[in-house]
Design an enzyme around this catalytic site. Structure first.
Site, PDB file in Angstrom:
ATOM      1  N   ASP A  43      23.844 -23.733  13.153  1.00  0.00           N
ATOM      2  CA  ASP A  43      23.847 -24.480  11.905  1.00  0.00           C
ATOM      3  C   ASP A  43      23.559 -23.512  10.758  1.00  0.00           C
ATOM      4  O   ASP A  43      22.721 -22.610  10.897  1.00  0.00           O
ATOM      5  CB  ASP A  43      22.765 -25.569  11.979  1.00  0.00           C
ATOM      6  N   ASN A  47      25.480 -26.393  -1.751  1.00  0.00           N
ATOM      7  CA  ASN A  47      26.314 -27.409  -2.386  1.00  0.00           C
ATOM      8  C   ASN A  47      25.670 -27.955  -3.660  1.00  0.00           C
ATOM      9  O   ASN A  47      26.349 -28.183  -4.668  1.00  0.00           O
ATOM     10  CB  ASN A  47      26.565 -28.568  -1.417  1.00  0.00           C
ATOM     11  N   HIS A  77      30.438 -27.701  -4.440  1.00  0.00           N
ATOM     12  CA  HIS A  77      31.078 -27.850  -3.135  1.00  0.00           C
ATOM     13  C   HIS A  77      32.125 -26.776  -2.863  1.00  0.00           C
ATOM     14  O   HIS A  77      32.391 -26.448  -1.701  1.00  0.00           O
ATOM     15  CB  HIS A  77      31.710 -29.237  -3.025  1.00  0.00           C
ATOM     16  N   ASP A 131      32.333 -24.703   0.531  1.00  0.00           N
ATOM     17  CA  ASP A 131      33.544 -24.489   1.336  1.00  0.00           C
ATOM     18  C   ASP A 131      33.756 -23.008   1.621  1.00  0.00           C
ATOM     19  O   ASP A 131      34.144 -22.631   2.740  1.00  0.00           O
ATOM     20  CB  ASP A 131      34.759 -25.052   0.603  1.00  0.00           C
ATOM     21  N   GLU A 133      28.183 -28.510   8.693  1.00  0.00           N
ATOM     22  CA  GLU A 133      27.940 -27.064   8.698  1.00  0.00           C
ATOM     23  C   GLU A 133      27.568 -26.558  10.087  1.00  0.00           C
ATOM     24  O   GLU A 133      27.052 -25.441  10.233  1.00  0.00           O
ATOM     25  CB  GLU A 133      26.833 -26.702   7.700  1.00  0.00           C
TER      26      GLU A 133
END
Length: 391
Positions: free
Chosen positions: A257, A265, A270, A274, A300
């Site tokens: 993770d 974010n 965002h 990404d 994630e």
């Protein structure tokens, strides 16, 4: 050949070209696959045969010069369609020069049938050979079934047109006018009817095979990161765990993770998140072995499948992944974003095919422990009950 009628054969060839053009327009894909250009070529091909059928009822400049220019244009458009299918620039010179040559040669020899056949026996086969070259070179299409059908059709046309040109050159042509039916003329007209359908079906098949391949890729891969998606990942895991159970082989999972991903974010947007996901997936793929499989498990989280790997080997792989991500900040907006990951490892020797879910659960618990211990670390947990543990 008393049972064949020239006008009917010409009309059927024109009708098949127009019908196939309409069908291709209806079924064309959304992307620029060259189908529209191929359909335009079919319209030009049909127009050529309409003008052929009007020989003797319309001026020679239309039924000879314009008709053969349309036929040459049809072949030029098939070359353009193949180029567009391969996402290459349109070869304007290779498209335009043969059409110009056809206009000049047929205009010059408008009253000489034999000279026209010799010209057609050179210009038109050359155009088809250029199309075949573009179809297979410098790289063969990834959809070869349709390409072979096109090649077969065009190869027949090359032989027939070239052969008729050679017969004209040698003075052995068995007719002296387009509308004078002969064995050579009958075969040529019949094959024009057949090959236009086969070649068009081949092009449709190429676009269909490409669309099917794209759909299969979308069904199995994550669009953002390019790694295997959760659905495909779990299918592979079930299959490999069953194989490991049959062969009593070790198997390991790494569930990881991205640390503090929500903060990325929230503070950077965002798009930055990404980019972090793409960057981490690239770093992870670069560190894995050929037999390992990386997939996006959700959000994630990423899952790494390590077939034939015991606990010691899995911990070594996981630590290498952790270190690689830590040492490679994610480039973003002229700067970089520091990224770390937490990893949970589970390794076992499955002895029941249904162990996949239990292995993931054990790796998830280890991941939770790694986060609770401060993140940016590797943690392993006990093997699930359906598998024999390994130290």
């Amino acid at each position: 050949m008393p049972n064949l009628d020239v006008f009917t054969m010409l009309a059927m060839t024109a009708a098949s070209s127009f019908a196939m053009a309409g069908a291709m327009t209806v079924v064309r894909p959304q992307g620029r696959e060259g189908v529209d250009l191929w359909a335009l070529g079919l319209l030009a091909h049909g127009g050529c045969y309409v003008l052929y059928a009007l020989r003797g009822h319309a001026p020679d400049w239309a039924t000879v010069v314009l008709a053969n220019a349309l036929l040459s244009s049809a072949f030029a458009l098939t070359l353009a369609a193949v180029a567009q299918f391969h996402a290459r620039p349109l070869p304007w010179w290779r498209m335009g020069l043969p059409v110009a040559a056809a206009l000049l040669l047929f205009g010059w020899h408008v009253g000489d049938y034999r000279a026209r056949q010799m010209s057609a026996g050179v210009v038109l086969p050359l155009q088809l050979l250029l199309t075949l070259w573009a179809l297979w070179r410098p790289q063969a299409p990834g959809q070869p079934r349709g390409a072979w059908l096109i090649s077969l059709s065009m190869g027949i046309e090359v032989l027939l047109m070239g052969g008729r040109g050679w017969l004209a050159l040698s003075g052995r042509l068995d007719n002296a006018d387009l509308l004078q039916l002969s064995p050579t003329q009958a075969v040529l007209f019949m094959m024009a009817f057949v090959t236009i359908i086969l070649a068009s079906l081949g092009f449709i098949l190429m676009t269909k095979d490409r669309a099917d391949a794209a759909n299969q890729h979308l069904a199995a891969y994550d669009a953002l990161t390019g790694v295997v998606n959760r659905r495909a990942l779990l299918q592979v895991l079930e299959r490999e765990v069953a194989q490991a159970a049959r062969t009593a082989s070790p198997y390991a999972l790494v569930l990881l993770d991205i640390d503090h991903f929500k903060a990325v974010n929230d503070t950077r947007g965002h798009l930055a998140g990404d980019q972090v996901l793409r960057h981490v997936s690239q770093v992870l793929r670069a560190r894995l072995r050929g037999q390992d499989l990386l997939g996006r498990y959700g959000g994630e989280e990423f899952l790494v499948l390590l077939p034939g790997t015991d606990l010691a080997g899995a911990l070594q792989v996981a630590e290498g992944l952790r270190q690689a991500v830590q040492d490679a900040p994610c480039p973003w907006s002229g700067g970089s974003i520091a990224v770390t990951i937490s990893l949970g490892v589970c390794a076992a020797r499955p002895h029941a095919p249904g162990c996949a879910e239990a292995l993931i659960d054990a790796a998830d618990q280890a991941l939770y422990a790694a986060k609770q211990a401060g993140r940016n670390r590797v943690q392993h947990g006990p093997a699930p009950q359906c598998a024999a543990g390994m130290s």
